[in-house]
Design a protein around this motif. Structure first.
Motif, short mmCIF file in Angstrom:
data_model
loop_
_atom_site.label_atom_id
_atom_site.label_comp_id
_atom_site.label_asym_id
_atom_site.label_seq_id
_atom_site.Cartn_x
_atom_site.Cartn_y
_atom_site.Cartn_z
N GLY A 122 -113.95 -16.11 12.95
CA GLY A 122 -113.41 -16.73 14.16
C GLY A 122 -112.96 -15.19 14.82
O GLY A 122 -113.23 -14.13 14.45
N ASP A 123 -112.20 -15.32 15.93
CA ASP A 123 -111.63 -14.15 16.67
C ASP A 123 -110.35 -13.78 16.54
O ASP A 123 -109.83 -12.71 16.79
N GLY A 124 -109.52 -14.37 15.50
CA GLY A 124 -108.36 -14.11 15.28
C GLY A 124 -108.18 -12.65 14.20
O GLY A 124 -109.06 -12.01 14.07
N PRO A 125 -107.00 -12.35 13.72
CA PRO A 125 -106.68 -11.17 12.85
C PRO A 125 -107.63 -11.54 11.51
O PRO A 125 -107.86 -12.47 10.85
N ALA A 126 -107.90 -10.33 10.69
CA ALA A 126 -108.82 -10.38 9.24
C ALA A 126 -107.31 -10.86 8.42
O ALA A 126 -106.27 -10.44 8.65
N GLU A 127 -107.62 -11.44 7.51
CA GLU A 127 -106.94 -11.71 6.15
C GLU A 127 -106.59 -10.65 5.48
O GLU A 127 -107.65 -9.55 5.43
#
Length: 256
Positions: A122-127
């Motif tokens: 997705g476009d969110g932050p990396a885990e």
């Protein structure tokens, strides 16, 4: 003739200086002091426990000896997790919960490591991958920890719920997605050393009261960021070195 010897000496000194290189910026310039009298000797390379997750897929859990927990309140024992599983020979997670894969080992853990990769979802932050040696069964209140994601890393300690950053850095350029990298943290009485894809860093800190036979690997998210995960990590190998146990080389992922 004396001036010729002087010129030769200057040229020699210039050549020596020209061949002396500054260490790369990711290398620590701190040399830790010798361990206190009576402290255990540094461990040689290797591991006394290795899990390659080379077994059938699971819906929840990692198998015998593993305890999956989910952090709700860091002052209490984390609850049983509702996520965390084996998929295609990797320890993975699928939700926005902070999942801990916890083990109690035979003796004090002095080294913890993992081989892992991140995949874009997705476009969110990396885990973030957290690896920690815990002082007690609460697992999150008192610990020594290495946290890494594709952009940065940090070594920290925690006592009574209060964090202390030991040393940190960035990956420049960031780590590639869909590529396995190895991360390792060694804890000694007086210092912590992190072995990373871009070098080795050491920071000074006392650890004797933070080490025990408990350790965990955690899938971590920033609870203040409402966005779905942009890149998830999966670990295909995890390992520890226990004090007083026989150490063997950590295998490669394709060694069977």
């Amino acid at each position: 003739m004396a001036w010729k010897w002087l010129v030769a000496a200057v040229l020699l000194m210039t050549a020596v200086v020209a061949c002396t290189h500054e260490p790369p910026p990711y290398e620590s310039r701190y040399t830790p002091p010798p361990p206190p009298l009576g402290a255990p000797a540094p461990l040689p390379p290797g591991a006394s426990f290795v899990d390659t997750f080379d077994r059938p897929d699971t819906q929840l859990g990692l198998g015998e000896g593993w305890d999956l927990r989910e952090s709700i309140d860091n002052s209490a024992l984390p609850l049983s997790a509702t996520d965390g599983f084996i998929r295609a020979g990797r320890y993975a997670s699928a939700s926005m919960t902070n999942v801990f894969a916890v083990r109690k080992f035979r003796s004090k853990v002095r080294r913890i490591g993992a081989e892992a990769s991140w995949t874009r979802v997705g476009d969110g932050p990396a885990e973030t991958l957290f690896m920690a040696i815990s002082a007690n069964e609460k697992i999150t209140s008192d610990l020594v920890q290495l946290a890494v994601n594709p952009a940065e890393w940090e070594v920290s300690t925690r006592r009574n719920g209060h964090f202390w950053r030991v040393v940190r850095g960035r990956f420049d350029p960031p780590l590639d997605l869909d590529r396995d990298y190895r991360f390792e943290m060694d804890a000694a009485d007086g210092s912590i050393t992190a072995t990373l894809p871009n070098g080795v860093r050491t920071g000074r800190v006392g650890t004797s009261d933070l080490l025990s036979e408990r350790a965990f690997w955690r899938h971590g998210f920033d609870p203040a960021d409402p966005r779905p995960a942009g890149a998830r990590f999966a670990a295909n190998i995890v390992w520890v070195a226990e004090e007083g146990q026989t150490l063997v080389p950590v295998p490669s992922a394709d060694s069977g």
